[in-house]
Motif scaffolding. Structure first.
Motif, PDB file in Angstrom:
ATOM      1  N   TYR A 227      48.945  94.325  33.797  1.00 26.60           N
ATOM      2  CA  TYR A 227      49.988  94.294  32.770  1.00 26.60           C
ATOM      3  C   TYR A 227      49.409  93.986  31.390  1.00 26.60           C
ATOM      4  O   TYR A 227      49.951  94.425  30.376  1.00 26.60           O
ATOM      5  CB  TYR A 227      51.079  93.278  33.127  1.00 26.60           C
ATOM      6  CG  TYR A 227      50.748  91.823  32.907  1.00 26.60           C
ATOM      7  CD1 TYR A 227      51.022  91.197  31.695  1.00 26.60           C
ATOM      8  CD2 TYR A 227      50.183  91.052  33.921  1.00 26.60           C
ATOM      9  CE1 TYR A 227      50.738  89.852  31.502  1.00 26.60           C
ATOM     10  CE2 TYR A 227      49.907  89.712  33.731  1.00 26.60           C
ATOM     11  CZ  TYR A 227      50.180  89.112  32.526  1.00 26.60           C
ATOM     12  OH  TYR A 227      49.894  87.779  32.329  1.00 26.60           O
ATOM     13  N   LYS A 231      49.888  96.547  28.341  1.00 28.15           N
ATOM     14  CA  LYS A 231      50.407  96.125  27.042  1.00 28.15           C
ATOM     15  C   LYS A 231      49.621  96.781  25.911  1.00 28.15           C
ATOM     16  O   LYS A 231      50.199  97.315  24.955  1.00 28.15           O
ATOM     17  CB  LYS A 231      50.317  94.603  26.915  1.00 28.15           C
ATOM     18  CG  LYS A 231      50.767  94.070  25.558  1.00 28.15           C
ATOM     19  CD  LYS A 231      50.531  92.567  25.462  1.00 28.15           C
ATOM     20  CE  LYS A 231      50.964  92.030  24.116  1.00 28.15           C
ATOM     21  NZ  LYS A 231      50.710  90.577  23.974  1.00 28.15           N
ATOM     22  N   ASN A 249      56.636  93.693  19.991  1.00 31.30           N
ATOM     23  CA  ASN A 249      55.755  92.709  20.611  1.00 31.30           C
ATOM     24  C   ASN A 249      56.565  91.524  21.131  1.00 31.30           C
ATOM     25  O   ASN A 249      56.287  90.988  22.202  1.00 31.30           O
ATOM     26  CB  ASN A 249      54.700  92.223  19.612  1.00 31.30           C
ATOM     27  CG  ASN A 249      53.634  91.361  20.276  1.00 31.30           C
ATOM     28  OD1 ASN A 249      53.028  91.769  21.259  1.00 31.30           O
ATOM     29  ND2 ASN A 249      53.417  90.172  19.748  1.00 31.30           N
ATOM     30  N   TRP A 252      58.152  92.417  24.451  1.00 28.79           N
ATOM     31  CA  TRP A 252      57.167  92.340  25.530  1.00 28.79           C
ATOM     32  C   TRP A 252      56.915  90.884  25.932  1.00 28.79           C
ATOM     33  O   TRP A 252      56.975  90.520  27.104  1.00 28.79           O
ATOM     34  CB  TRP A 252      55.872  93.015  25.117  1.00 28.79           C
ATOM     35  CG  TRP A 252      54.821  92.963  26.179  1.00 28.79           C
ATOM     36  CD1 TRP A 252      53.956  91.928  26.433  1.00 28.79           C
ATOM     37  CD2 TRP A 252      54.562  93.955  27.177  1.00 28.79           C
ATOM     38  NE1 TRP A 252      53.163  92.226  27.517  1.00 28.79           N
ATOM     39  CE2 TRP A 252      53.507  93.459  27.987  1.00 28.79           C
ATOM     40  CE3 TRP A 252      55.099  95.211  27.454  1.00 28.79           C
ATOM     41  CZ2 TRP A 252      52.989  94.177  29.060  1.00 28.79           C
ATOM     42  CZ3 TRP A 252      54.570  95.933  28.525  1.00 28.79           C
ATOM     43  CH2 TRP A 252      53.542  95.415  29.306  1.00 28.79           C
ATOM     44  N   LEU A 319      60.311 100.360  25.759  1.00 27.65           N
ATOM     45  CA  LEU A 319      60.268  98.905  25.592  1.00 27.65           C
ATOM     46  C   LEU A 319      61.660  98.323  25.375  1.00 27.65           C
ATOM     47  O   LEU A 319      62.008  97.278  25.934  1.00 27.65           O
ATOM     48  CB  LEU A 319      59.357  98.535  24.421  1.00 27.65           C
ATOM     49  CG  LEU A 319      57.862  98.788  24.637  1.00 27.65           C
ATOM     50  CD1 LEU A 319      57.097  98.591  23.343  1.00 27.65           C
ATOM     51  CD2 LEU A 319      57.320  97.878  25.725  1.00 27.65           C
TER      52      LEU A 319
END
Length: 621
Positions: A227, A231, A249, A252, A319
């Motif tokens: 992961y 990313k 960001n 995430w 996302l």
């Protein structure tokens, strides 16, 4: 050039460049082991040279001429609109900064002429702003406090794991440097060695190649988790300014933190379940995601569906859409697996049976921002519990076949409405029973198949779970609180405090005589579910191999199911009688226990099981 290598000593590395921590980078996670190794390595060379040249004046000329250089590895940067981001090497650069802070504190204590020099290696003016060269924006209070001489124990580490590890490693570095640099001469010689002879190579990489370089670098040594690489591959496609303004960001980090709060690196399991739920129709096709799923996502067939390779607009949609929703849903399921929730209690029940497949099935059933999410969670998890339990209770459970069938179910219920889900489970439940038992199946739960079910055909955890659910049903029917929580009944195994399966019929002459002295029949019959109870360790020990009449006394004040063997369980228990009457349940006290009583209890367990794991589309008989 795409990559520009630049060999530099620390005096150059920490001079005028502010290093921003790129979104690719993890928290500062170095523990004492790599820090000690770095200390030992650099002092091994320094100590050998100093032993030979300790009489020399500590200055740059003497150190550069007589001390060997030491290679500290590579760090990778990417410059965007004048800002230098660290793509790889943050762990090492942060640790070196902690060295500089302690050396600065020691220089002050030694009244060394190196104080100003060291201060400029930690922080300085970038234009008109005074900044730390390692710009840990969220944790800058740590460097500031340590630079000002604060005791490490008083430093604010509330900003997170990076702050905590910085302080812990600073304590280690401080202790080691004080022990190794005991004189001003040795200390100042080391300063020149540290800043002039320790060498890094900086690789400056263009933005378009950052994800590729990042992944290749981290294939060496201790690899990043899938992961963490994913990313970089995703967020690396989005303009850095838009990353901040669009909050990508943050999305995430927040979703990863929520999932990983349950278990370290659990986010990798989330991605595997999500990929299987949405893109695998069979167990075999799902196995491709068991390893480096982040690589599989960018292969031609998967990219044709996901469209995440060199597609910034699709990455941003992913996302804010699929990733944001399904990661939140996964975290919600994890929370519900830890304790029973009113909306969907079966999530907790499945966790007691270690049925992690519920994540696969729920993710499959739900659509992004599903308005019927709660209903789907409830029905899917209830149906999984029912499928697993009824297969077990009818001798039709095979772990490998069960795992394979779950993928077929997942494919069929993918994004289906909640009302269509029970029929899908029913179809597969009956098909599995027919296949495993090699018989024609007309209903999902049959006493013919349940009747011979015994403890030697089931694992102990499931037996405890089964009687735990019986206990939960009875406590509800009696309008009483459970005497022991479901988790305790299922998982507590201590010799004296745990729950154990005990035969009602002990091995003695009285019990054997009830079965006409037939040893084989006696052994088979006493193992049936109707012939066993759950007892706590001390109760189990006390009952031993006593006659039934004596054992019956020990069942008082144990579990409700055990107590229904006793006559006092029925005295003035109006709620219990109403419950039994409403569901036509043939409860009765049993003052003796032989073949007929055992059959009565087996039939009663079947009827209670039918109430718990009722079939919405399949008849019970």
């Amino acid at each position: 050039m795409d990559i520009q290598p630049d060999k530099q000593n620390l005096d150059r590395t920490f001079a005028t460049t502010v290093y921003y921590i790129d979104f690719y980078q993890r928290d500062y996670k170095w523990t004492d082991e790599p820090v000690r190794r770095l200390i030992d390595d650099m002092f091994y060379q320094f100590d050998e040279a100093y032993a030979k040249h300790s009489a020399l004046e500590p200055n740059g000329e003497n150190v550069n001429a007589r001390y060997p250089w030491y290679y500290l590895n590579t760090y990778v940067t990417n410059t965007v609109q004048g800002r230098v981001f660290v793509v790889d090497g943050q762990q090492r650069l942060t640790t070196l900064t902690l060295f500089l802070v302690q050396l600065y504190r020691m220089a002050t204590a030694f009244d060394s002429k190196t104080v100003g020099w060291l201060e400029r290696k930690i922080a300085g003016y970038a234009g008109t702003e005074y900044e730390f060269w390692m710009n840990h924006v969220r944790h800058i209070q740590v460097l500031k406090a340590l630079m000002e001489g604060a005791e490490p124990s008083t430093v604010d580490t509330s900003s997170g794991v990076t702050a905590i590890n910085m302080v812990q490693n600073f304590v280690l570095i401080s202790s080691e440097l004080r022990q190794r640099l005991t004189t001003k001469h040795r200390f100042e010689t080391f300063i020149y060695y540290f800043l002039y002879r320790l060498v890094l190579i900086n690789l400056a990489v263009e933005s378009t190649h950052v994800p590729m370089v990042f992944e290749v670098i981290n294939d060496r040594g201790v690899r990043l988790k899938p992961y963490e690489i994913l990313k970089g591959k995703l967020l690396g496609q989005i303009d850095k300014l838009e990353l901040e303004s669009g909050g990508y960001n943050d999305i995430w980090e927040e979703r990863v933190a929520a999932v990983n709060a349950n278990r370290e690196d659990e986010i990798d399991n989330f991605f595997r379940y999500w990929l299987k739920a949405k893109f695998a129709d069979t167990r075999k096709s799902g196995q491709r995601f068991d390893g480096d799923y982040h690589r599989e996502m960018f292969k031609a067939d998967m990219n044709g569906m996901l469209k995440l390779d060199h597609e910034p607009s699709q990455v941003k949609a992913f996302l804010k859409g699929d990733f944001s929703y399904y990661a939140s849903l996964y975290a919600k399921l994890w929370k519900a697996s830890l304790q029973e929730e009113i909306l969907y209690p079966a999530v907790y029940f499945n966790s007691l049976n270690e049925l992690d497949s519920q994540y696969l099935l729920v993710l499959s059933a739900c659509t992004v921002n599903d308005p019927h999410e709660a209903g789907k969670i409830r029905v899917v998890t209830e149906q999984l519990d029912r499928l697993f339990t009824l297969l077990q209770l009818q001798g039709a459970y095979d772990s490998n076949e069960f795992a394979a069938r779950l993928f077929e179910i997942s494919a069929e219920l993918r994004e289906k409405p909640a009302e269509a889900i029970p029929a899908i489970f029913d179809k597969h439940l009956m098909a599995e029973i027919a296949e495993r038992r090699a018989t024609e199946v007309k209903q999902v739960f049959s006493y013919t198949l349940f009747r011979p079910m015994s403890i030697d055909r089931l694992n102990t955890r499931f037996i405890r779970y089964f009687f735990g659910r019986i206990e939960l049903l009875l406590s509800s029917g009696m309008k009483l609180k459970m005497k022991h929580g479901l988790q305790e009944l299922v998982t507590s195994r201590g010799a004296k405090t745990g729950f154990h399966v005990e035969h009602i019929l002990s091995r003695n002459d009285e019990s054997l005589a009830a079965f006409d002295g037939d040893e084989e029949r006696f052994e088979v019959e006493r193992n049936r579910l109707g012939g066993v109870l759950l007892l706590k360790g001390k109760d189990n020990i006390s009952s031993g191999n006593e006659l039934y009449a004596h054992k019956l006394k020990s069942y008082a004040n144990t579990l409700y199911w055990n107590e229904t063997l006793r006559s006092d369980a029925y005295h003035s228990k109006l709620d219990f009688r109403d419950f039994a009457k409403a569901h036509h349940l043939s409860f009765s006290a049993l003052n003796k226990f032989g073949p007929e009583e055992l059959e009565e209890r087996q039939r009663l367990l079947f009827e209670l099981s039918a109430l718990i794991w009722s079939a919405p589309t399949g008849a019970l008989s």
